[in-house]
Design an enzyme around this catalytic site. Structure first.
Site, short mmCIF file in Angstrom:
data_model
loop_
_atom_site.label_atom_id
_atom_site.label_comp_id
_atom_site.label_asym_id
_atom_site.label_seq_id
_atom_site.Cartn_x
_atom_site.Cartn_y
_atom_site.Cartn_z
N GLY A 143 8.44 16.19 -7.55
CA GLY A 143 9.83 16.43 -7.93
C GLY A 143 10.26 15.53 -9.08
O GLY A 143 10.18 14.31 -9.00
N GLY A 198 13.38 15.35 -10.35
CA GLY A 198 14.84 15.22 -10.39
C GLY A 198 15.20 13.75 -10.57
O GLY A 198 14.37 12.93 -11.01
N GLU A 206 34.91 22.96 -9.11
CA GLU A 206 34.63 23.03 -10.55
C GLU A 206 34.46 24.48 -11.01
O GLU A 206 34.97 24.87 -12.06
CB GLU A 206 33.37 22.20 -10.86
CG GLU A 206 33.69 20.71 -10.85
CD GLU A 206 32.48 19.78 -10.82
OE1 GLU A 206 32.69 18.57 -10.90
OE2 GLU A 206 31.34 20.26 -10.71
C1 LIG Z 1 25.91 22.40 -9.18
C2 LIG Z 1 25.71 20.97 -8.78
C3 LIG Z 1 26.63 20.01 -9.17
C4 LIG Z 1 26.46 18.68 -8.81
N1 LIG Z 1 27.37 17.76 -9.24
C5 LIG Z 1 27.16 16.45 -8.95
C6 LIG Z 1 28.06 15.45 -9.44
O1 LIG Z 1 29.04 15.76 -10.13
N2 LIG Z 1 27.80 14.15 -9.14
C7 LIG Z 1 26.72 13.80 -8.39
O2 LIG Z 1 26.51 12.60 -8.15
N3 LIG Z 1 25.87 14.71 -7.90
C8 LIG Z 1 26.06 16.02 -8.16
N4 LIG Z 1 25.18 16.96 -7.68
C9 LIG Z 1 24.10 16.53 -6.80
C10 LIG Z 1 22.94 15.96 -7.60
O3 LIG Z 1 22.61 16.80 -8.67
C11 LIG Z 1 21.78 15.76 -6.66
O4 LIG Z 1 22.17 14.86 -5.66
C12 LIG Z 1 20.56 15.24 -7.37
O5 LIG Z 1 20.13 16.15 -8.35
C13 LIG Z 1 19.44 14.96 -6.38
O6 LIG Z 1 18.31 14.51 -7.07
P1 LIG Z 1 16.87 14.75 -6.45
O7 LIG Z 1 15.91 14.07 -7.36
O8 LIG Z 1 16.85 14.36 -5.03
O9 LIG Z 1 16.64 16.31 -6.47
P2 LIG Z 1 16.71 17.35 -7.68
O10 LIG Z 1 17.46 16.81 -8.84
O11 LIG Z 1 17.17 18.62 -7.08
O12 LIG Z 1 15.19 17.49 -8.11
C14 LIG Z 1 14.20 18.02 -7.27
C15 LIG Z 1 13.03 18.44 -8.13
O13 LIG Z 1 11.96 18.82 -7.28
C16 LIG Z 1 11.34 19.97 -7.79
N5 LIG Z 1 10.70 20.65 -6.66
C17 LIG Z 1 11.29 21.13 -5.56
N6 LIG Z 1 10.38 21.62 -4.70
C18 LIG Z 1 9.19 21.47 -5.30
C19 LIG Z 1 7.85 21.78 -4.92
N7 LIG Z 1 7.58 22.36 -3.74
N8 LIG Z 1 6.85 21.49 -5.78
C20 LIG Z 1 7.12 20.89 -6.96
N9 LIG Z 1 8.36 20.56 -7.37
C21 LIG Z 1 9.37 20.84 -6.54
C22 LIG Z 1 12.48 20.76 -8.43
O14 LIG Z 1 11.99 21.64 -9.43
C23 LIG Z 1 13.34 19.64 -9.01
O15 LIG Z 1 13.01 19.35 -10.34
C24 LIG Z 1 25.34 18.31 -8.02
C25 LIG Z 1 24.41 19.27 -7.62
C26 LIG Z 1 24.59 20.59 -8.00
C27 LIG Z 1 23.59 21.64 -7.57
#
Ligand SMILES: Cc1cc2nc3c(=O)[nH]c(=O)nc-3n(C[C@H](O)[C@H](O)[C@H](O)COP(=O)(O)OP(=O)(O)OC[C@H]3O[C@@H](n4cnc5c(N)ncnc54)[C@H](O)[C@@H]3O)c2cc1C
Length: 449
Positions: free
Chosen positions: A8, A10, A168
């Site tokens: 991931g 993210g 939003e």
């Molecule tokens: C529309 C929206 C608005 C938001 N607004 C806010 C905000 O204003 N403020 C705030 O703080 N937070 C906000 N968030 C929440 C924030 O974006 C998330 O908390 C954050 O992105 C989490 O990060 P992460 O790294 O855990 O996951 P993510 O950013 O979701 O990244 C996960 C990654 O894993 C990859 N992945 C998933 N499954 C697999 C797999 N099986 N194999 C390989 N790769 C995989 C995906 O492609 C992705 O790139 C928002 C979320 C959304 C959807």
């Protein structure tokens, strides 16, 4: 060389890689099903035609190119065998010494995946493009419609879910309807547009103070958005939604009501909570598997008082950094440190010049909150080029009310063959109106941090 595999790219995964970048004795492989990092907090602006997708997505390879020990591989992780340290992907197998799971969440329809076709969620660029297409098509079809009933339906928008994303989206539709319709559409009276937020709890933006929720609700009303509190959507079809016995005919229904961690944690056999998040220890490792960590939206981190960290970018970012530092501690023979979260507060924007921001007892609304919202989002957006482009787009829109990307094309349609379907889930009880009798809290009944 210790081999660390991060699943991931993210906020969480990316920051693990950054912590380990160019460190001696470790090589890192970052796996993601996309070859870019997506800045999800601005995804709604892509859906509402304010920004283009390329302005909020950045190639992972470029972001990590300065780290010689980090390799980026595009691929989907299917499952992991934690006993043989093997990762099974769509392109073959990989082994690891240390594994970091940071797969984030998917939208979640509480066991009603059949609703997905009629009410797209907002988690990926493809979904944002689909939402944009539906909203624009609704305006176009309403402009040419001679039938008042059909016109009324086409100009009715229902957003299911009153969290920051729902607010939003609804606020943006309200703003767009006012300024865009009145300027460019000759056969639509912007007053005909009806926008609803259907929310199952007593108030929207529950994680904010009641005072800020009230201000946001008033600001939404000024943009023509009606908040339906304590209203659980019980059915969604091609023509609208059912809330209990009340039907709202709507041309466009959008889903912002729930997300669920990707099912991979459960597939591997880790202990997960009811939202599918992997339960982690205080050092963010998976209990019983000291060589596996989980972070970001996919992790369930619980404080001793029972509070759970919410799914926020700042949580994911800090957890990623902490995991990276603990992997380095392991390599240097130092003890791991428990994760300490620094609360950076929360924000939501409703429209031009209107936002709310809260950190501890500091509560802001209106223009000051909006300026902070703009600055914070620009700061966290990756890449100087993206920041400049987004700033220019925002500046242009601010003074002209012009939106950047309002082109629609039927060929871009991807539903119902949606590439990233919601996770299959067992039928679940929908949160009923009785939830309105409960004090505000998240799905677990616990007030979020
Ligand atoms: C529309 C929206 C608005 C938001 N607004 C806010 C905000 O204003 N403020 C705030 O703080 N937070 C906000 N968030 C929440 C924030 O974006 C998330 O908390 C954050 O992105 C989490 O990060 P992460 O790294 O855990 O996951 P993510 O950013 O979701 O990244 C996960 C990654 O894993 C990859 N992945 C998933 N499954 C697999 C797999 N099986 N194999 C390989 N790769 C995989 C995906 O492609 C992705 O790139 C928002 C979320 C959304 C959807």
């Amino acid at each position: 060389m210790k081999h660390v595999v991060i699943v991931g790219g993210g906020f969480a995964g990316l920051n693990v890689a950054r912590e380990l970048g160019n460190k001696r004795g470790v090589r890192v492989t970052l796996l993601d099903k996309h070859n870019f990092h997506l800045f999800q907090p601005l995804l709604y602006q892509v859906a509402m035609a304010a920004l283009n997708a390329g302005e909020i997505a950045y190639p992972l390879r470029m972001m990590l190119s300065k780290y010689k020990n980090v390799t980026v591989l595009k691929g989907i992780v299917k499952t992991v065998d934690p006993f043989t340290n093997t990762i099974f992907t769509d392109f073959g197998e990989l082994t690891y010494d240390t594994l970091v799971m940071a797969c984030g969440t998917k939208h979640h329809y509480f066991g009603h995946n059949e609703w997905e076709e009629f009410a797209p969620g907002l988690k990926t660029i493809a979904q944002a493009a689909e939402i944009r297409r539906r909203v624009m098509e609704a305006y176009e079809n309403a402009e040419r419609s001679q039938n008042p009933e059909e016109k009324r339906k086409l100009l009715t928008f229902v957003v299911v879910g009153g969290g920051p994303t729902g607010v939003e989206l609804a606020g943006s539709i309200g703003e767009m309807s006012r300024h865009y319709l009145s300027k460019y559409f000759k056969n639509i009276d912007p007053k005909q547009v009806r926008i609803f937020i259907a929310h199952s709890a007593p108030r929207i933006l529950q994680t904010f103070s009641a005072e800020l929720t009230d201000k946001a609700t008033r600001a939404l009303a000024e943009l023509g958005v009606e908040v339906l509190s304590c209203c659980t959507v019980t059915s969604i079809d091609a023509d609208g939604v059912l809330i209990g016995s009340e039907r709202i005919d709507a041309g466009t229904v959008l889903w912002a009501a729930g997300v669920r961690a990707t099912s991979i944690g459960k597939t591997i056999g880790f202990e997960t909570d009811r939202s599918g998040r992997i339960i982690v220890a205080e050092d963010l490792s998976v209990p019983g598997h000291p060589d596996i960590f989980a972070g970001g939206d996919q992790a369930h981190f619980e404080f001793p008082d029972g509070n759970i960290l919410p799914g926020l970018a700042s949580v994911a970012l800090q957890e990623g950094q902490a995991i990276g530092r603990n992997i380095l501690n392991d390599m240097q023979g130092k003890p791991r440190k428990p994760f300490v979260y620094k609360d950076k507060g929360q924000m939501a924007t409703i429209g031009k010049n209107i936002a709310i921001a809260e950190r501890g007892q500091v509560r802001l609304s209106g223009i000051p909150a909006w300026i902070i919202w703009l600055a914070v989002h620009l700061y966290y957006l990756s890449g100087a080029k993206h920041r400049i482009f987004v700033l220019l787009q925002w500046g242009w829109s601010y003074f002209t009310f012009g939106h950047g990307a309002r082109i629609v094309n039927k060929e871009w349609r991807f539903y119902p063959t949606v590439p990233e379907k919601a996770e299959p889930a067992e039928k679940e009880e929908l949160v009923s109106d009785s939830a309105c009798a409960l004090p505000s809290g998240d799905a677990d009944g616990k007030t979020r941090q």
